[in-house]
Scaffold this motif. Structure first.
Motif, PDB file in Angstrom:
ATOM      1  N   LEU A  62       0.853  -1.201   0.000  1.00  0.00           N
ATOM      2  CA  LEU A  62       0.000   0.000   0.000  1.00  0.00           C
ATOM      3  C   LEU A  62       0.880   1.240   0.000  1.00  0.00           C
ATOM      4  O   LEU A  62       0.911   1.999   0.968  1.00  0.00           O
ATOM      5  CB  LEU A  62      -0.919  -0.005   1.221  1.00  0.00           C
ATOM      6  N   PRO A  63       1.640   1.475  -1.071  1.00  0.00           N
ATOM      7  CA  PRO A  63       2.532   2.644  -1.102  1.00  0.00           C
ATOM      8  C   PRO A  63       1.743   3.948  -1.093  1.00  0.00           C
ATOM      9  O   PRO A  63       0.621   4.019  -1.577  1.00  0.00           O
ATOM     10  CB  PRO A  63       3.301   2.449  -2.416  1.00  0.00           C
ATOM     11  N   GLY A  64       2.365   4.959  -0.506  1.00  0.00           N
ATOM     12  CA  GLY A  64       1.723   6.262  -0.471  1.00  0.00           C
ATOM     13  C   GLY A  64       0.638   6.384   0.571  1.00  0.00           C
ATOM     14  O   GLY A  64      -0.113   7.362   0.569  1.00  0.00           O
ATOM     15  N   GLN A  65       0.541   5.417   1.485  1.00  0.00           N
ATOM     16  CA  GLN A  65      -0.469   5.473   2.545  1.00  0.00           C
ATOM     17  C   GLN A  65       0.198   5.297   3.909  1.00  0.00           C
ATOM     18  O   GLN A  65       0.051   4.264   4.559  1.00  0.00           O
ATOM     19  CB  GLN A  65      -1.536   4.390   2.336  1.00  0.00           C
ATOM     20  N   PRO A  66       0.971   6.282   4.348  1.00  0.00           N
ATOM     21  CA  PRO A  66       1.663   6.153   5.642  1.00  0.00           C
ATOM     22  C   PRO A  66       0.677   6.161   6.804  1.00  0.00           C
ATOM     23  O   PRO A  66      -0.389   6.791   6.738  1.00  0.00           O
ATOM     24  CB  PRO A  66       2.578   7.378   5.669  1.00  0.00           C
TER      25      PRO A  66
END
Length: 360
Positions: free
Chosen positions: A240-244
């Motif tokens: 889930l990149p871009g979802q810190p």
């Protein structure tokens, strides 16, 4: 005509000199200075970043391998892989015909022992009533009757306990869910013979609680005392990149593993069920302010099968210093060892350089 001949002779002499093998003479009279074959630099000391990046992996909050407690055949299987179950829900029913026979035999022995106990009690009561008339019953007969009554009551209680034990064993033929979760693995089918197993054996079912997960991170020994437990960690899952996300450190192991690392855990809620156990994440673990570390170029570390070391230069001679590596970037690596800030080292080190070699 005479002048033309002299001119031609001069031109011919000039071409002969240029086409010869003689090299130009260096008229400067300067010689090049000898250069050091090894480029040197110094150990840098810099404050640690406010955080360190470490890999983490999701684990189920609760996980259990379900084994049978008794031997039996799978009669009914009510769940499959991916089934959502509630605590106390019936998952599997086993059958064991010999256990039914054991229960019947235990009941029979209990009924017999109970009848003996009732008869002994009635006999004692009759003797006790007859003893009201002096000389009709001897005291010894009364004592024997009392002892017999107590023994038969004890036997009846023992057989009753045996019946309860067999019923308990029969209850093990039904497997219930110990907590809410999801069945992630099923290894049996109806009719299969199952038996109590060890932890290394294949379980009937694997149940995981995935409503809340544990993000497990291993902190190297050299950073254990530098982690700021009061601050939140930031993590991003590779899937889930871009979802810190941010959360507090929930717990720590307070001991080092065989790899000299301490495990910390961050509880992660999984409301949408998008997260799966086994997912990897990049975790930014906050560090205490003011902590400093030693940095050297990546090329300054010599890595061999025996050890890792940096080549220091003291009084013009090389010296091997064993080090441990910490965090690494594209051009430098954090090190731990018997080095001081500003100490002179060889930047392009290799295993061909010998100990105590002269460096000019």
């Amino acid at each position: 005509m005479k002048y033309k001949i002299i001119l031609l002779a001069a031109v011919a002499t000039l071409f002969a000199a240029c086409s010869g093998n003689e090299k130009p003479v260096d008229l400067t009279g300067q010689k090049k200075a000898a250069t050091n074959p090894y480029q040197t630099g110094t150990v840098a000391e810099k404050a640690l970043s406010s955080y360190t990046r470490l890999p983490g992996q999701l684990k189920p909050f609760n996980e259990v391998n379900l084994f049978p407690k008794v031997n039996g055949f799978v009669k009914n299987l009510y769940v499959d892989r991916g089934s959502i179950v509630k605590k106390g829900q019936l998952l599997v029913t086993l059958e064991a015909p010999e256990m039914e026979s054991q229960l019947q035999a235990a009941n029979s022995r209990y009924l017999q022992a109970q009848e003996n106990a009732v008869a002994s009690k009635e006999k004692y009561q009759r003797l006790n009533q007859a003893a009201a008339e002096p000389g009709s019953v001897s005291p010894l007969d009364i004592d024997n009757a009392l002892s017999r009554m107590k023994a038969d009551e004890a036997m009846a209680n023992s057989e009753k306990s045996n019946v309860e034990a067999v019923k308990t064993m029969k209850g093990y033929l039904q497997i219930y869910a110990p907590f809410d979760g999801m069945i992630v693995q099923r290894n049996i089918s109806p009719g299969a013979l199952v038996s109590p197993g060890k932890s290394t054996d294949q379980p009937m079912l694997i149940l995981q609680d995935i409503s809340k997960l544990r993000l497990e991170v291993y902190v190297p020994e050299d950073y254990v005392d530098k982690v700021d437990l009061s601050k939140s960690v930031t993590f991003t899952f590779n899937a889930l990149p871009g979802q810190p996300q941010t959360a507090k450190i929930s717990r720590s192991a307070n001991e080092l593993s065989t790899l000299h690392q301490e495990a910390i855990e961050i509880d992660v809620t999984n409301k949408s069920n998008m997260l799966k156990p086994g997912m990897y994440a990049e975790v930014q673990v906050p560090m205490l302010s003011g902590a400093k570390s030693l940095l050297v170029p990546n090329s300054a570390i010599v890595r061999s099968t025996e050890h890792k070391y940096v080549i220091a230069v003291n009084n013009g001679k090389t010296s091997f210093v064993d080090v441990k590596e910490g965090l690494a970037s594209h051009d430098s690596t954090e090190i731990f060892g018997m080095l001081k800030p500003g100490e002179k080292i060889i930047l392009q080190a290799n295993d061909e350089i010998k100990q105590s070699e002269d460096i000019h």
